[in-house]
Design an enzyme around this catalytic site. Structure first.
Site, PDB file in Angstrom:
ATOM      1  N   MET A  11       0.845  -1.200   0.000  1.00  0.00           N
ATOM      2  CA  MET A  11       0.000   0.000   0.000  1.00  0.00           C
ATOM      3  C   MET A  11       0.882   1.253   0.000  1.00  0.00           C
ATOM      4  SD  MET A  11      -3.403  -0.944   2.074  1.00  0.00           S
ATOM      5  CE  MET A  11      -2.763  -0.774   3.731  1.00  0.00           C
ATOM      6  N   HIS A  67       9.069  -3.551   3.425  1.00  0.00           N
ATOM      7  CA  HIS A  67       8.625  -3.757   2.045  1.00  0.00           C
ATOM      8  C   HIS A  67       9.828  -4.073   1.134  1.00  0.00           C
ATOM      9  CE1 HIS A  67       5.528  -0.693   3.475  1.00  0.00           C
ATOM     10  NE2 HIS A  67       4.768  -1.717   3.127  1.00  0.00           N
TER      11      HIS A  67
END
Ligand code: AMP
Length: 296
Positions: free
Chosen positions: A46, A53
């Site tokens: 997101m 990430h």
């Protein structure tokens, strides 16, 4: 559900990173990769990217010929509108980080690209999503499972990478892939933490200095559970009691859950007799944080 994203041009980014915003262009990219015999790795995010990430991206890059990172703040998985509105959005910085890692493709669709007019088909999440987050965030995994299946269909990966940070989400997706016969390998990747132990999260930027200090109690409570088990404690109720005292002692009063669960089904266990997942969720001020680890 309308959100328009201003995508910087490749020239502005000074990179070969291809930023794709439509399903049609995505399809072209995939067709090209397939005809070149390339394997495709997918990292759904997101945005508001951090080292957690990026660890998934590095793993994908090391295992696949073409890595696609997606950036999409999925409205369907947010319960509270305020949480969705306040969710950090740092697209320029995200694209810069991904280009530094030589990611080939970023898919950053608008809401209308993902949710067409009259959208009304949803994935009912598997049983592993019923407790814990499923109880405290009604509809969350329905939104997650639906968008992940959509992203799978739009990017057609061979391998998809998810963090153990969202451990229950990982189990929901693993089960969905089995249940729906999806030809995709799911890789779970370890949690990346700050040097003091706090699990990295896009939401951490919302913590002021006092809340940031309090938030440490979550990872410390997980460590406490591991220590207790190493010292011979096996009773889940007693372990949870001590974890609760640790978290409450830091001034965190709203604890959604502390659970010791089977690592696969996430059914609660009463005794630690083997590998067990310990999971916590709590509100630190107005920021809801989750964390977990394996014990036993
Ligand atoms: P999000 O952008 O929060 O939806 O997360 C995208 C992916 O990154 C999910 O698979 C998360 O589990 C993973 N992720 C988020 N934080 C971390 C972390 N600290 N360590 C490892 N993976 C993470």
């Amino acid at each position: 559900m309308t959100e328009t994203i201003a995508i910087p041009t490749n020239a502005a980014l000074q990179t070969d990173l291809r930023v794709v915003t439509t399903r049609d262009e995505m399809r072209e990219v995939i067709a090209g990769a397939r005809s070149d015999g390339k394997t495709i790795g997918l990292v759904p995010t997101m945005g508001a990217l951090h080292e957690g990430h990026l660890s998934l991206v590095r793993k994908a890059k090391s295992e696949c010929d073409l890595t696609i990172a997606t950036i999409f703040v999925n409205p369907a998985q947010f319960g509270e509108q305020a949480d969705l509105v306040q969710y950090p959005r740092t697209l320029d910085a995200d694209l810069h980080s991904l280009s530094t890692l030589h990611v080939e493709v970023v898919f950053a669709p608008n809401n209308s690209e993902v949710y067409p007019p009259n959208f009304s088909t949803w994935i009912e999440p598997p049983d592993v999503g019923k407790h814990l987050e499923g109880e405290h965030r009604t509809g969350h995994f329905r939104g997650v499972a639906t968008v992940v299946l959509k992203l799978f269909n739009m990017t057609m990966p061979d391998v998809a990478y998810f963090g153990e940070k969202d451990y229950q989400q990982l189990q929901v997706i693993r089960q969905m892939v089995v249940d729906l016969n999806l030809p995709i390998t799911i890789r779970g990747c370890p949690i990346v933490r700050e040097s003091d132990g706090l699990a990295m999260s896009s939401r951490n930027v919302r913590l002021d200095a006092q809340r940031r200090a309090q938030s440490l109690a979550l990872s410390q409570s997980l460590q406490l559970a591991a220590d207790l088990v190493n010292q011979g404690e096996a009773d889940a109720v007693r372990i949870i009691e001590q974890m609760r005292a640790k978290i409450a002692g830091a001034g965190i009063s709203q604890i959604d859950y502390i659970a010791l669960a089977d690592p696969e089904t996430l059914e609660p266990v009463s005794q630690v007799t083997g590998p067990t997942r310990v999971l916590v969720a709590a509100h630190v001020g107005t920021t809801r944080l989750i964390d977990n680890r394996q014990i036993g």
